[in-house]
Design an enzyme around this catalytic site. Structure first.
Site, mmCIF file in Angstrom:
data_model
loop_
_atom_site.group_PDB
_atom_site.id
_atom_site.type_symbol
_atom_site.label_atom_id
_atom_site.label_comp_id
_atom_site.label_asym_id
_atom_site.label_seq_id
_atom_site.Cartn_x
_atom_site.Cartn_y
_atom_site.Cartn_z
ATOM 1 N N SER A 61 0.817 -1.210 0.000
ATOM 2 C CA SER A 61 0.000 0.000 0.000
ATOM 3 C C SER A 61 0.854 1.265 0.000
ATOM 4 O O SER A 61 1.707 1.414 -0.870
ATOM 5 C CB SER A 61 -0.938 -0.050 1.208
ATOM 6 O OG SER A 61 -2.029 0.771 0.966
ATOM 7 N N HIS A 103 -7.589 -5.654 0.511
ATOM 8 C CA HIS A 103 -6.344 -4.896 0.663
ATOM 9 C C HIS A 103 -5.534 -5.450 1.837
ATOM 10 O O HIS A 103 -5.863 -5.204 2.999
ATOM 11 C CB HIS A 103 -6.760 -3.448 0.917
ATOM 12 C CG HIS A 103 -5.648 -2.466 0.870
ATOM 13 N ND1 HIS A 103 -4.970 -2.174 -0.287
ATOM 14 C CD2 HIS A 103 -5.100 -1.695 1.848
ATOM 15 C CE1 HIS A 103 -4.055 -1.244 -0.021
ATOM 16 N NE2 HIS A 103 -4.107 -0.942 1.262
HETATM 17 C C1 GTR Z 1 -5.383 4.528 1.964
HETATM 18 C C2 GTR Z 1 -4.777 5.335 0.855
HETATM 19 C C3 GTR Z 1 -4.100 4.432 -0.122
HETATM 20 C C4 GTR Z 1 -3.242 3.390 0.547
HETATM 21 C C5 GTR Z 1 -3.791 2.908 1.871
HETATM 22 C C6 GTR Z 1 -2.775 2.193 2.750
HETATM 23 O O1 GTR Z 1 -6.102 5.281 2.858
HETATM 24 O O2 GTR Z 1 -5.806 6.054 0.247
HETATM 25 O O3 GTR Z 1 -3.378 5.204 -1.048
HETATM 26 O O4 GTR Z 1 -1.955 3.852 0.705
HETATM 27 O O5 GTR Z 1 -4.322 3.916 2.627
HETATM 28 O O6 GTR Z 1 -1.616 2.603 2.861
HETATM 29 O O7 GTR Z 1 -3.190 1.211 3.390
#
Ligand code: GTR
Length: 390
Positions: free
Chosen positions: A227, A368
């Site tokens: 991420s 995610h």
């Molecule tokens: C979210 C962000 C993403 C990603 C994520 C993370 O809020 O919008 O770009 O980086 O966090 O790091 O888990």
């Protein structure tokens, strides 16, 4: 300000033209592999100026202190070390701690994966002997262990290094008064580095340490990140060619995903929600992605000809899986010019059908996260591309 509504409709992805990685800014073509280094420098500088900001070199007083060694960690299967990288002379200087596990039976320097973690090294494994980072004392030991399957990695012959990103810069918009930014006089300029730049700088300093550690094969170090820390791994790998392999796990907007698709998270949204991540110039491109002189396929192309792996997750639409695939795919011509294969897939492969050409890609089921499935693919990929110990 109007509330942001993410687009998840492929039909609403705008038409776009990507900047060509193999055409110089003056419009001339990169005719052969020998010219790539010039174009590479140009693209790197565009990413610095417009997106991640300029990064300083290592500080003069930097030194390493091994604070903990256990040759029989993890029930005798691992060598564990904690190494403090002091970024300047003196005990008060900013520092980061690298937690390193190496396979116990290694009869030579071990290849290694290294990545930043979100909440402290002590969250990556429950062992109470791992030093609890006071900066993240509220985060429970082992809470992120599923993302750091150290035993699994060691069993395949690889070492694993990890660093708390907050050692380098706290993840908040606080004017760059702390973390490693405080080590340098801040240039009041649109291309001054932000938090992702500082995190990437830390990964590069970890590489400085790996070069000095004879137990680690520094020619086989893979930078990996998830991420926001996947965006970081890509930027570190672009900046520092000593990383022989680079892995982006669900890095999304500002990572592997093409900005011009405006699918899920967008440039405008990321700069509003996380104004400290990129340099100020990047904010000029909020809702103006087409004006960007670069897009993220060129970031991936900066890894060429080194193996690079991009991974998506099916339910991680915010990160735009298809945009991540296309980011990888459009780096392909640079790899081909340099004489290797690129991404051997015309279209996005189905879930759980990894592509393991020089540019690797998979999409897995689920959301995610970083899972054993992802790690197993990264190790397969590293094995296949010559990282396995001989
Ligand atoms: C979210 C962000 C993403 C990603 C994520 C993370 O809020 O919008 O770009 O980086 O966090 O790091 O888990």
């Amino acid at each position: 300000m109007a509330e942001f509504v993410a687009n998840y409709d492929e039909d609403k992805v705008p038409d776009y033209t990507l900047p060509d990685p193999l055409v110089f800014e003056d419009g001339t073509a990169v005719q052969n592999a020998a010219r790539w280094h010039k174009r590479r420098a140009e693209i790197l500088s565009l990413f610095e100026t417009h997106m991640y900001g300029k990064m300083p070199a290592a500080t003069a007083g930097m030194h390493f202190e091994t604070r903990y060694v256990n040759d029989r960690a993890l029930e005798g299967t691992a060598v564990r070390r904690e190494v403090r990288v002091h970024f300047a002379a003196g005990a008060e200087a900013p520092w980061m701690d690298i937690l390193i596990h190496l396979p116990k039976d290694a009869d030579g320097p071990a290849p290694l994966f290294v990545g930043l973690n979100f909440n402290g090294n002590h969250t990556t494994h429950p062992d109470p002997e791992i030093t609890l980072n006071d900066r993240a004392a509220n985060a429970a030991r082992g809470q992120a262990a599923s993302r750091w399957p150290v035993t699994r990695v060691l069993a395949r012959g690889y070492g694993l290094g990890t660093i708390y990103c907050g050692d380098l810069d706290p993840d908040c918009d606080d004017g760059f008064q702390n973390g490693v930014h405080a080590l340098f006089e801040r240039q009041n300029a649109g291309d001054a580095w932000g938090t992702i730049g500082a995190w990437a700088w830390g990964l590069i300093r970890a590489m400085d340490y790996f070069v000095a550690d004879e137990a680690i094969d520094h020619t086989r170090v893979a930078a990996m990140g998830h991420s926001r820390l996947g965006k970081t791994a890509l930027w570190a790998g672009a900046r520092d060619e000593r990383f022989a392999l680079v892995i982006s796990n669900n890095s999304g907007c500002g990572g592997a995903a093409l900005s011009r698709r405006r699918y899920g998270e967008t440039v405008g949204r990321i700069n509003t929600r996380f104004p400290h991540w990129f340099c100020d110039h990047f904010k000029q491109y909020n809702e103006r992605e087409d004006a960007l002189p670069i897009d993220q396929h060129q970031l991936i192309a900066l890894m060429a000809p080194r193996p690079v792996y991009v991974a998506s997750a099916e339910r991680d639409r915010w990160a735009d899986p298809k945009g991540e695939f296309l980011g990888a795919k459009h780096a392909d011509p640079v790899y081909r010019l340099l004489g290797t294969d690129g991404l051997n897939a015309e279209n996005m492969p189905p879930v759980h059908e990894p592509v393991t050409s020089r540019i690797g890609y998979h999409i897995r089921a689920g959301g995610h996260d970083v899972t054993d499935y992802d790690w197993d693919r990264y190790m397969d990929f590293a094995d296949e591309h010559g990282h396995k110990r001989a």
